[in-house]
Design a protein around this motif. Structure first.
Motif, PDB file in Angstrom:
ATOM      1  N   ASN A  37      -1.764  -2.596  -3.101  1.00 17.04           N
ATOM      2  CA  ASN A  37      -2.845  -3.308  -2.421  1.00 17.04           C
ATOM      3  C   ASN A  37      -2.807  -4.807  -2.708  1.00 17.04           C
ATOM      4  O   ASN A  37      -3.818  -5.495  -2.594  1.00 17.04           O
ATOM      5  N   THR A  38      -1.624  -5.317  -3.055  1.00 16.53           N
ATOM      6  CA  THR A  38      -1.522  -6.715  -3.460  1.00 16.53           C
ATOM      7  C   THR A  38      -1.891  -7.668  -2.332  1.00 16.53           C
ATOM      8  O   THR A  38      -2.529  -8.703  -2.565  1.00 16.53           O
ATOM      9  N   TRP A  39      -1.484  -7.378  -1.099  1.00 18.78           N
ATOM     10  CA  TRP A  39      -1.791  -8.262   0.036  1.00 18.78           C
ATOM     11  C   TRP A  39      -3.281  -8.563   0.102  1.00 18.78           C
ATOM     12  O   TRP A  39      -3.690  -9.706   0.295  1.00 18.78           O
ATOM     13  N   ALA A  40      -4.090  -7.538  -0.063  1.00 19.99           N
ATOM     14  CA  ALA A  40      -5.543  -7.689   0.068  1.00 19.99           C
ATOM     15  C   ALA A  40      -6.239  -8.003  -1.242  1.00 19.99           C
ATOM     16  O   ALA A  40      -7.432  -8.313  -1.260  1.00 19.99           O
ATOM     17  N   SER A  41      -5.512  -7.876  -2.355  1.00 15.30           N
ATOM     18  CA  SER A  41      -6.036  -8.211  -3.684  1.00 15.30           C
ATOM     19  C   SER A  41      -7.326  -7.492  -4.040  1.00 15.30           C
ATOM     20  O   SER A  41      -8.146  -8.001  -4.803  1.00 15.30           O
ATOM     21  N   GLY A  42      -7.515  -6.311  -3.491  1.00 15.33           N
ATOM     22  CA  GLY A  42      -8.696  -5.526  -3.832  1.00 15.33           C
ATOM     23  C   GLY A  42      -9.944  -5.943  -3.101  1.00 15.33           C
ATOM     24  O   GLY A  42     -10.920  -5.182  -3.046  1.00 15.33           O
ATOM     25  N   LEU A  80     -10.099  -7.401   0.285  1.00 15.26           N
ATOM     26  CA  LEU A  80     -10.077  -7.296   1.742  1.00 15.26           C
ATOM     27  C   LEU A  80      -9.820  -5.879   2.243  1.00 15.26           C
ATOM     28  O   LEU A  80     -10.005  -5.606   3.440  1.00 15.26           O
ATOM     29  N   TYR A  81      -9.392  -4.997   1.366  1.00 12.97           N
ATOM     30  CA  TYR A  81      -8.944  -3.653   1.765  1.00 12.97           C
ATOM     31  C   TYR A  81      -9.212  -2.743   0.583  1.00 12.97           C
ATOM     32  O   TYR A  81      -8.945  -3.129  -0.559  1.00 12.97           O
ATOM     33  N   LYS A  82      -9.741  -1.554   0.828  1.00 14.46           N
ATOM     34  CA  LYS A  82     -10.185  -0.665  -0.243  1.00 14.46           C
ATOM     35  C   LYS A  82      -9.466   0.676  -0.163  1.00 14.46           C
ATOM     36  O   LYS A  82     -10.006   1.654   0.385  1.00 14.46           O
ATOM     37  N   PRO A  83      -8.248   0.781  -0.675  1.00  9.85           N
ATOM     38  CA  PRO A  83      -7.508   2.042  -0.563  1.00  9.85           C
ATOM     39  C   PRO A  83      -8.239   3.241  -1.162  1.00  9.85           C
ATOM     40  O   PRO A  83      -8.186   4.341  -0.599  1.00  9.85           O
ATOM     41  N   LEU A  84      -8.901   3.050  -2.307  1.00 10.11           N
ATOM     42  CA  LEU A  84      -9.573   4.191  -2.935  1.00 10.11           C
ATOM     43  C   LEU A  84     -10.735   4.680  -2.075  1.00 10.11           C
ATOM     44  O   LEU A  84     -10.976   5.887  -1.964  1.00 10.11           O
ATOM     45  N   THR A  85     -11.438   3.772  -1.445  1.00 12.52           N
ATOM     46  CA  THR A  85     -12.518   4.148  -0.540  1.00 12.52           C
ATOM     47  C   THR A  85     -11.977   4.847   0.698  1.00 12.52           C
ATOM     48  O   THR A  85     -12.619   5.749   1.256  1.00 12.52           O
ATOM     49  N   LEU A  86     -10.772   4.463   1.122  1.00 11.95           N
ATOM     50  CA  LEU A  86     -10.151   5.053   2.312  1.00 11.95           C
ATOM     51  C   LEU A  86      -9.433   6.362   2.015  1.00 11.95           C
ATOM     52  O   LEU A  86      -8.862   6.963   2.923  1.00 11.95           O
ATOM     53  N   SER A 126      -4.546   2.655  -6.676  1.00 11.38           N
ATOM     54  CA  SER A 126      -4.358   1.336  -6.070  1.00 11.38           C
ATOM     55  C   SER A 126      -3.649   0.441  -7.080  1.00 11.38           C
ATOM     56  O   SER A 126      -4.035   0.392  -8.254  1.00 11.38           O
ATOM     57  N   ILE A 127      -2.626  -0.252  -6.620  1.00  8.82           N
ATOM     58  CA  ILE A 127      -1.791  -1.096  -7.484  1.00  8.82           C
ATOM     59  C   ILE A 127      -1.921  -2.545  -7.026  1.00  8.82           C
ATOM     60  O   ILE A 127      -1.881  -2.830  -5.826  1.00  8.82           O
ATOM     61  N   LEU A 128      -2.073  -3.447  -7.982  1.00  6.56           N
ATOM     62  CA  LEU A 128      -2.213  -4.865  -7.681  1.00  6.56           C
ATOM     63  C   LEU A 128      -1.223  -5.677  -8.497  1.00  6.56           C
ATOM     64  O   LEU A 128      -1.052  -5.424  -9.688  1.00  6.56           O
TER      65      LEU A 128
END
Length: 394
Positions: free
Chosen positions: A182-187, A189-195, A200-202
């Motif tokens: 999830n580096t592009w969104a830096s946590g 702008l985008y929420k992988p765990l919520t999705l 999630s890796i940063l």
């Protein structure tokens, strides 16, 4: 009931002491001294499940504060810190995969991960298969021994986005872990765990630190995935220093402001580039013509400073590199996410394993920093002018 605070407000308070100092003081420490043998034994019996002070490699007030902020940022359960983003990715792959397992990896993965797979997963008897960055056709690649789907969204260099909730459903159906870079969104702008993702890796080196002066990675998980990555992190001796943790935590405070400015400037630069006859397309999911724009609108709350420029067929790779060498404000550097503008050439064929369904011209990647966008556009204009003169002289 009071309405919950918005993300920018929460990030100003995340990881702070309950009272006293506005910023968590830096705690440099290795040895923790206990009051009794029983206290020592009790802590060691509980520290895999609870976050307790026990030894510097297990964390200090500084690293714990940053972990708390990352959990807030990603809406996760727990977080761990690593010396680099690559260390975080490698630990995740080793934490959840063993001999005989199989992992599906996006073909848009961060390039050093390819070598890790070829040289280390293969050596350990872990099979891997690359799938299309947009996720099309992935279900047919799942095997009985598939234990993880590894996504990067948006993907490196070309920014494809898979339908992450659909991937999450697929992972649950086949009893797989879903891990997302999830580096592009830096946590933010985008929420992988919520999705629906588990992990999630940063690369905190990028926008989280934001000032090109710290290296760090992070992993945030849901409760189901936590124990495996906690144990692997300890067993592999992964830890970070208090000073680096402090720098990243400080960077998080201004993350919403910086990302918003990066995005505004990047879209200005993209508009300029799209008006140039040398440019065939500009890749960025926030642009209406991008193939991932619909998913970006649905799942993301903003954009960053990354743009990949694809040139028309008459512009060669050598031409693109001459243009890069003519730029004055864009430094030639492989990272991104700091305050500075950067550029590198892109050789997509060397960074992919699957054939590209779209014919590509010469490419370069820009990171649009916090300089005035008018100055950046003027810099690009003078570089294009030199390229045009050079072409006419040949």
């Amino acid at each position: 009931m009071d309405k919950p605070y918005r993300s920018a407000t929460r990030l100003l308070r995340a990881g702070r002491p309950q009272r006293g100092w506005v910023n968590t003081p830096v705690t440099r420490a290795s040895t923790y001294v206990f009051d009794s043998v029983q206290d020592w034994r009790d802590t060691r019996s509980r520290r895999d499940q609870e976050r307790l002070p026990s030894y510097g490699a297990r964390g200090t007030d500084s690293t714990h504060a940053l972990e708390d902020a990352l959990v807030e940022l990603e809406a996760g359960y727990r977080a761990k810190l690593y010396p680099t983003g690559q260390a975080a990715i490698a630990t995740v792959l080793l934490a959840y995969l063993g001999a005989g397992d199989h992992v599906l990896i996006t073909d848009a993965v961060y390039e050093p991960v390819r070598r890790f797979c070829a040289e280390h997963l293969s050596r350990l008897g872990i099979a891997y298969t690359y799938y299309r960055p947009d996720g099309v056709g992935i279900e047919a690649l799942i095997r009985p021994e598939t234990r993880m789907i590894y996504a990067e969204s948006p993907g490196s260099l070309t920014y494809e986005m898979p339908d992450l909730p659909a991937l999450a459903e697929l992972a649950r159906t086949h009893d797989c872990w879903l891990a997302v870079d999830n580096t592009w969104a830096s946590g933010l702008l985008y929420k992988p765990l919520t999705l629906g993702a588990d992990i999630s890796i940063l690369a905190a080196t990028k926008y989280l630190g934001g000032h090109a002066d710290v290296m760090m990675g992070a992993v945030i998980t849901n409760s189901r995935a936590w124990n495996a990555v906690e144990r692997a992190t300890v067993d592999l001796g992964q830890t970070v220093g208090a000073d680096d943790a402090y720098l990243v935590l400080r960077g998080i405070r201004t993350l919403p402001l910086r990302l918003a400015q990066h995005a505004r400037a990047a879209l200005r630069v993209a508009d300029f580039l799209l008006g140039r006859p040398e440019v065939a397309r500009v890749l960025c999911p926030a642009l209406p013509g991008d193939p991932s724009h619909t998913l970006w609108q649905r799942d993301c709350s903003g954009a960053n400073g990354l743009l990949t420029v694809e040139f028309v067929s008459s512009v060669s790779e050598d031409d693109a590199e001459r243009l890069i060498d003519s730029l004055r404000l864009f430094g030639i550097g492989a990272s991104w996410g700091g305050f500075e503008s950067l550029v590198i050439p892109v050789r997509l064929a060397a960074a992919r394993s699957l054939p590209d369904p779209v014919p590509r011209g010469a490419m370069l990647r820009l990171h649009v920093g916090l300089e005035d966008p008018d100055d950046l556009i003027a810099d690009l204009e003078q570089a294009f002018a030199k390229l045009s003169l050079s072409s006419r002289s040949l």
